[in-house]
Structure formats: structure tokens, C-alpha cells
Write an enzyme that holds these catalytic residues in place. Sequence first.
Site, PDB file in Angstrom:
ATOM      1  N   ILE A  10       0.829  -1.214   0.000  1.00 33.56           N
ATOM      2  CA  ILE A  10       0.000   0.000   0.000  1.00 33.56           C
ATOM      3  C   ILE A  10       0.864   1.265   0.000  1.00 33.56           C
ATOM      4  CG2 ILE A  10      -0.380   0.297   2.501  1.00 33.56           C
ATOM      5  CD1 ILE A  10      -2.960   0.700  -0.357  1.00 33.56           C
ATOM      6  N   ARG A  58      12.576  -2.663   6.411  1.00 24.28           N
ATOM      7  CA  ARG A  58      13.710  -3.592   6.399  1.00 24.28           C
ATOM      8  C   ARG A  58      14.081  -3.983   4.973  1.00 24.28           C
ATOM      9  NH1 ARG A  58      10.566  -7.671  10.036  1.00 24.28           N
ATOM     10  NH2 ARG A  58       9.203  -7.112   8.287  1.00 24.28           N
ATOM     11  N   LYS A 102      -5.325   2.054   8.042  1.00 21.18           N
ATOM     12  CA  LYS A 102      -6.408   1.300   8.661  1.00 21.18           C
ATOM     13  C   LYS A 102      -6.021  -0.181   8.672  1.00 21.18           C
ATOM     14  CE  LYS A 102      -8.084  -1.191   6.114  1.00 21.18           C
ATOM     15  NZ  LYS A 102      -7.748  -2.289   5.139  1.00 21.18           N
ATOM     16  N   ASP A 154     -10.079  -7.257   7.058  1.00 25.73           N
ATOM     17  CA  ASP A 154      -9.139  -6.215   6.611  1.00 25.73           C
ATOM     18  C   ASP A 154      -9.785  -5.375   5.498  1.00 25.73           C
ATOM     19  OD1 ASP A 154      -6.051  -5.279   6.498  1.00 25.73           O
ATOM     20  OD2 ASP A 154      -6.882  -5.421   4.488  1.00 25.73           O
TER      21      ASP A 154
END
Length: 303
Positions: A11, A34, A87, A165
Site C-alpha cells: 500500500i 527492512r 487502517k 481487513d
Amino acid sequence: MKIALAGIGKIALDQHVPALEASPDWELAATVSRHGAVEGVEPFTDINAMLDARPDIGTVSLCLPPVPRYAAAEAVLRAGRHLMLEKPPGATLAEVHALADLAERQGVTIYATWHSRMAMAVGAARDWLAGKTIHEGRITWREDVRKWHPGQDWIFEAGGMGVFDPGINALSILTELLPEPLRLLSADLDFPANRQAPIAARLQFSQRISADFDFRQEGPQTWDMEFQTDAGPMALRMGGNRLEIDGRHVQGADDIMGEYPALYARMAELVRGGQSETDLAPMVLVADAFTLGRRNTVADFQF
Ligand code: NAP
């Protein structure tokens, strides 16, 4: 204003980076990830190292999945920086309350974003519904998890929320549209035998509103909300971006690209105004579904 982006994954690259590059308010000054990075932007792999090295960066936007997000969020606020959260804003309600309290004590802004609320037709749908009576509402949120979350095993871990989700996006719109608070009456949750979070859910709410969430939809994807009202039928399609009244398209388009620019414009407004926004209503409904839901075991799922 300078901003850092943490969690450079799907995203962040699909939406946050383009929205920041086009923003008149923000300069993307650092990333924390990372594995991910953004060309031309100073990369860090550790949030505390970034906060120590870049006192000039006043705001941090977190795009990590919800479970690992809290530690990073707390570090940002303790360092006195403004905080923007993807979110769902956390893995638990209590941790988001704790972050909101900490932000207030530190005198900084916290913004728990709901990108679907920024969809093109949500405001017009809310205005149209005002003063009308909803007889019935049906939400259908069916998408292909392999397309939108390729290989993201975290989404089926405890705290990953599974089909909630995306489902929480529908609930973020619904809680914005309705003048009265919704109540969950019952829920059926389908858990793959090899996973910790549901792949499908069917929910019944007060006000004769029902929802059908499914992560197994191949082919055309569906993000629809259909209402029967005392003034006739109204539908919001394409995740809140397209409004239909009486079956006629009246506003919006099949395009989601305006949502993230609107979130960053709102964040700029909140920071400049010294305000915060953490509406947890969509997450309360999801927590209630896990509390009240009947559990069905369905076939194993592999990416
Ligand atoms: P993602 O690509 O799997 O994760 C984003 C980044 O977070 C990863 O690239 C990784 O970066 C870091 N990360 C992942 N797991 C971690 C862990 N256990 N500990 C520390 N860092 C970890 O996920 P995403 O699709 O971007 O979703 C992130 C958030 O955005 C979620 O809350 C999701 O609901 C929301 N969202 C996603 C979409 C979508 O279409 N995918 C749409 C709207 C909102 P490093 O390994 O480089 O550190």
C-alpha cells in the site's frame, strides 16, 4: 512539512508514495523499512534510528500491518512527532486508545485514517440519505485476497483480521453514512482449517442492514452497498466511489485514486490545526463480530 513513511510494502508503494509526491503539503523525507525503499529518499531500517537522526521530520505515517504497528507508533509519539495510521489503526481497541491518550499528553496530532471514507461519492451518499428512512441495507464486499494481498500471510494470523481487513473499509463507510449508531446482532465467520483469521463473514446489524464479506472472489470484484429507502433505492458501488440513485449513475467514477491524496490533505489540516482524529466505530463492529460470531471451519487456504 517533512514526513517519513514506515513499512514500504504494497500500500505504501501503490498509494502513499504517489499521493505524497503529488502533495502540495508534504515532502517525503525518509523511509523506514527492512526491505523496501523509495528512490531518492533517505532509507532507514529502524524507526528509532530515523527519529534520532532526523529531528527535522515532524510527522510519520505508518503502513505496517496492524500487529507490529503499535511499537513503532508509540516510538513516534514519544519522540514528539505527529502520527498517521493506516487502517485498521491497531491490533486492539485498547492500544489505539492508549496511542490517542499518549498523543494528547505529548501535544501532537494522531490521525487514524479510513481511506474508504475519502471515496468520491461517500459525502454525496451521506447527504442524500440525511432525513430519509432506510428500510433495508445490503453490503457485498467480495474480493480476491491473492490479488490484493499477494503472499501476505500476516492477514490470516491472529490480529491480521482476515476478511475484515477489507470488510472494515465497508464498515468505515457505513458508520459514516448512518446518522444513528449501528449494532451487530449476529455474525457467521468462516475460518480456513489452517488459518487463524476468517476468509469470509456474514453479518446482521440493527436497522435491517446485512453484510457479506468474502476473500475468495475471483473474476469481477464487488464492493457494493445497496439501500432501500422511503425515497427509493440508492447504491454506492466501487468501494464508495460511484453513487447510483434509482439505478441511475449520479456521481463519482470507478476510480479509487483520490482517496490517499485526500487523507494526506486531511492530515495536513489536522497538524496545522493542532487537532487529532481517531474514530474507532468501524473497529468496534469488527471486534464485536469476533466476540459474537459463530465459527465455521472451511477448506484450507494457501496463497
Ligand atoms: P505489506 O505489504 O505486507 O506490509 C507492509 C510493510 O510492512 C512490509 O513491506 C514490511 O516492510 C512491513 N512489515 C510486514 N510485516 C511486518 C512485521 N511483522 N514486522 C515489521 N514490519 C512488517 O502490507 P500492505 O498491503 O501494504 O498493508 C499494510 C497496511 O495497509 C494494512 O494495515 C492494510 O490493511 C492497509 N491497506 C492495504 C491495502 C492493500 O490493498 N494491500 C489497501 C489499503 C490499506 P519491511 O519488511 O521492509 O520492513
